[in-house]
Design a protein around this motif. Sequence first.
Motif, PDB file in Angstrom:
ATOM      1  N   ALA A 107       9.206  47.184  37.445  1.00 27.41           N
ATOM      2  CA  ALA A 107       9.039  48.299  38.513  1.00 27.41           C
ATOM      3  C   ALA A 107       9.468  48.255  39.770  1.00 27.41           C
ATOM      4  N   MET A 108      10.185  49.284  40.252  1.00 28.71           N
ATOM      5  CA  MET A 108      10.571  49.193  41.697  1.00 28.71           C
ATOM      6  C   MET A 108       9.394  49.649  42.764  1.00 28.71           C
ATOM      7  N   VAL A 109       9.247  48.911  43.478  1.00 26.39           N
ATOM      8  CA  VAL A 109       7.968  49.302  44.413  1.00 26.39           C
ATOM      9  C   VAL A 109       8.311  49.246  45.904  1.00 26.39           C
ATOM     10  N   GLN A 110       8.362  50.365  46.752  1.00 24.69           N
ATOM     11  CA  GLN A 110       8.981  50.181  47.969  1.00 24.69           C
ATOM     12  C   GLN A 110       7.841  49.157  48.826  1.00 24.69           C
ATOM     13  N   VAL A 111       8.370  48.768  49.973  1.00 24.15           N
ATOM     14  CA  VAL A 111       7.680  48.293  51.071  1.00 24.15           C
ATOM     15  C   VAL A 111       6.899  49.008  51.641  1.00 24.15           C
ATOM     16  N   ASN A 112       5.579  48.825  51.606  1.00 23.26           N
ATOM     17  CA  ASN A 112       4.625  49.743  52.407  1.00 23.26           C
ATOM     18  C   ASN A 112       3.995  49.299  53.537  1.00 23.26           C
ATOM     19  N   SER A 113       4.356  47.910  54.011  1.00 21.65           N
ATOM     20  CA  SER A 113       3.671  47.402  55.312  1.00 21.65           C
ATOM     21  C   SER A 113       4.891  46.532  55.904  1.00 21.65           C
ATOM     22  N   GLY A 114       4.797  46.461  57.318  1.00 22.82           N
ATOM     23  CA  GLY A 114       5.816  45.456  58.058  1.00 22.82           C
ATOM     24  C   GLY A 114       5.242  44.230  58.063  1.00 22.82           C
ATOM     25  N   ASN A 115       3.868  44.225  57.582  1.00 24.01           N
ATOM     26  CA  ASN A 115       3.156  42.796  57.568  1.00 24.01           C
ATOM     27  C   ASN A 115       3.260  42.373  56.266  1.00 24.01           C
ATOM     28  N   ALA A 116       3.579  40.668  56.302  1.00 23.36           N
ATOM     29  CA  ALA A 116       3.986  40.017  55.006  1.00 23.36           C
ATOM     30  C   ALA A 116       2.666  40.088  54.279  1.00 23.36           C
ATOM     31  N   GLU A 117       1.570  39.762  54.900  1.00 21.99           N
ATOM     32  CA  GLU A 117       0.413  39.732  53.835  1.00 21.99           C
ATOM     33  C   GLU A 117      -0.145  41.159  53.196  1.00 21.99           C
ATOM     34  N   VAL A 118       0.040  41.911  54.107  1.00 19.10           N
ATOM     35  CA  VAL A 118      -0.498  43.324  53.602  1.00 19.10           C
ATOM     36  C   VAL A 118       0.617  43.521  52.212  1.00 19.10           C
ATOM     37  N   LEU A 119       1.803  43.631  52.427  1.00 18.25           N
ATOM     38  CA  LEU A 119       2.751  43.633  51.558  1.00 18.25           C
ATOM     39  C   LEU A 119       2.660  42.919  50.250  1.00 18.25           C
ATOM     40  N   SER A 120       2.324  41.679  50.492  1.00 20.37           N
ATOM     41  CA  SER A 120       2.154  40.583  49.295  1.00 20.37           C
ATOM     42  C   SER A 120       0.834  41.040  48.488  1.00 20.37           C
ATOM     43  N   ARG A 121      -0.066  41.699  49.464  1.00 24.96           N
ATOM     44  CA  ARG A 121      -1.570  42.044  48.526  1.00 24.96           C
ATOM     45  C   ARG A 121      -1.111  43.281  47.799  1.00 24.96           C
TER      46      ARG A 121
END
Length: 303
Positions: A107-121
């Motif tokens: 699944a191709m999922v777009q980056v949704n945050s500039g914060n690495a922890e938020v994106l990782s979650r």
Amino acid sequence: MSTSPLSNGVWGVVATPFNGSTYDLDEGSLARLVEHYEQVGVTGLTVLGVFGEAAALSSEERRAVLETVADTVELPLVVGATTLATAPVIEEVRLAQEVLGDRMAGAMVQVNSGNAEVLSRHLKAVHEATGAGVVVQDYPLVSGVRISGQALAAAAKSLPFVIGVKAEAPPTSTAVPALTQALDVPVFGGLGGIGLLDELAGGSAGAMTGFSYPEGLIACVDAWRTGNYEAAREAFLPYLPLVNFEQQAGIALAIRKECLRQRGLIMESSVRPPALPMPEVLLDQLRRHLNAVETATTLQGVR
């Protein structure tokens, strides 16, 4: 589901053809288009991506697109998610899994945050809910989200189910080498192939994009693998003016679909509003570019 890294090469991003002013899904043209991708030798297909106008499709239409593609070709399929919020992404991925089963490579999922922890979650929640391998797409022009290369690498590196990254945040000539050095998964360029040579020089795994002549992307990537920069440049030269022409802000989608129509791969080049249609004033120049590609590749014995 498999979480093996994606194979290197060219992954064609599939357009969604529509019928005229009604904008009904044209499944016959879609089948013809993906057959062409398979015949020219792409590694796999990305379906329901930005170029596929997935955000303009209903759930029923997305299902029909996936069924048509899966019934037509045997290629591995990456399926795009159109939203940035976690719950809707999970719904889209589950729909794709229902239709494709093991045919779904990720699944191709777009980056949704500039914060690495938020994106990782976010990515972790999608994987835990679906079991799908994730291709992380960094495409700020569409998502509106900007993330540093360092933060993107930090988020992706901590997640073993990430099977690839699609780097589309300019300048990709610097983004790709930074990501390839930091990650153990393939990094693909996009943006219509406009930076392909520089991305390959920076260690990219290939291209994942909707350029209307995937043959050109394949020729370039194959020449890079078996030769060197000079060979890849020579292979890509006939296509470069068309690559540049297609990448016009605001109308790139419509131009590419008209190129596909002119090539006989889809019946009509309609784009769903609010996407802008192809300006008629550019039609003559588009034909010049297509004719030049046809002439050059015929002389080289490509076709």
